[in-house]
Design a protein around this motif. Structure first.
Motif, PDB file in Angstrom:
ATOM      1  N   GLU A   1       0.832  -1.199   0.000  1.00 29.05           N
ATOM      2  CA  GLU A   1       0.000   0.000   0.000  1.00 29.05           C
ATOM      3  C   GLU A   1       0.869   1.253   0.000  1.00 29.05           C
ATOM      4  N   LEU A   2       0.339   2.311  -0.575  1.00 26.56           N
ATOM      5  CA  LEU A   2       1.026   3.585  -0.700  1.00 26.56           C
ATOM      6  C   LEU A   2       0.150   4.670  -0.101  1.00 26.56           C
ATOM      7  N   LEU A   3       0.734   5.484   0.769  1.00 30.88           N
ATOM      8  CA  LEU A   3       0.027   6.637   1.326  1.00 30.88           C
ATOM      9  C   LEU A   3       0.514   7.867   0.587  1.00 30.88           C
ATOM     10  N   VAL A   4      -0.426   8.631   0.027  1.00 35.56           N
ATOM     11  CA  VAL A   4      -0.096   9.843  -0.717  1.00 35.56           C
ATOM     12  C   VAL A   4      -0.732  11.027   0.007  1.00 35.56           C
ATOM     13  N   ILE A   5       0.080  12.026   0.315  1.00 32.28           N
ATOM     14  CA  ILE A   5      -0.402  13.233   0.986  1.00 32.28           C
ATOM     15  C   ILE A   5      -0.309  14.377  -0.023  1.00 32.28           C
TER      16      ILE A   5
ATOM     17  N   ALA B   1       3.440  14.049  -1.304  1.00 33.79           N
ATOM     18  CA  ALA B   1       4.457  13.323  -0.558  1.00 33.79           C
ATOM     19  C   ALA B   1       3.953  11.884  -0.505  1.00 33.79           C
ATOM     20  N   ALA B   2       4.843  10.921  -0.715  1.00 33.50           N
ATOM     21  CA  ALA B   2       4.421   9.524  -0.778  1.00 33.50           C
ATOM     22  C   ALA B   2       5.260   8.666   0.158  1.00 33.50           C
ATOM     23  N   LEU B   3       4.601   7.687   0.790  1.00 30.36           N
ATOM     24  CA  LEU B   3       5.322   6.750   1.633  1.00 30.36           C
ATOM     25  C   LEU B   3       4.647   5.398   1.634  1.00 30.36           C
TER      26      LEU B   3
END
Length: 92
Positions: free
Chosen positions: A29-33, A70-72
């Motif tokens: 999974e990727l969290l994108v802000i 910003a991605a994590l």
């Protein structure tokens, strides 16, 4: 791009976010802000309010440009991604 704080401050912040977000993300999974987009003033024709990025995006990156992300992942802060400047933005 100039940032307001030292690189080590941003590194510490990304580690803190990873520590708190990792338990909530599954593998892959990727969290994108998203920083956000400028808002037009009602009836203001082409006028917009002063752009303020999403607070978490600004805290992580120190940048105030619209339309950045910003991605994590669960294990890694992948960085910040921004669209290219337009010729008008370069002039101003």
């Amino acid at each position: 791009l100039m940032r307001l704080f030292s690189d080590s401050a941003y590194e510490q912040r990304s580690k803190l976010v990873l520590k708190n977000v990792a338990p909530h993300l599954e593998d892959g999974e990727l969290l994108v802000i998203h920083s956000g987009v400028p808002l037009k003033k009602p009836g203001g024709l082409d006028q917009t309010y002063e752009f303020l990025p999403h607070p978490i995006y600004f805290w992580l990156t120190g940048h105030r440009r619209p339309e950045g992300v910003a991605a994590l992942t669960q294990n890694q802060f992948l960085g910040e991604f921004q669209r290219n400047l337009t010729s008008t933005e370069i002039v101003w």
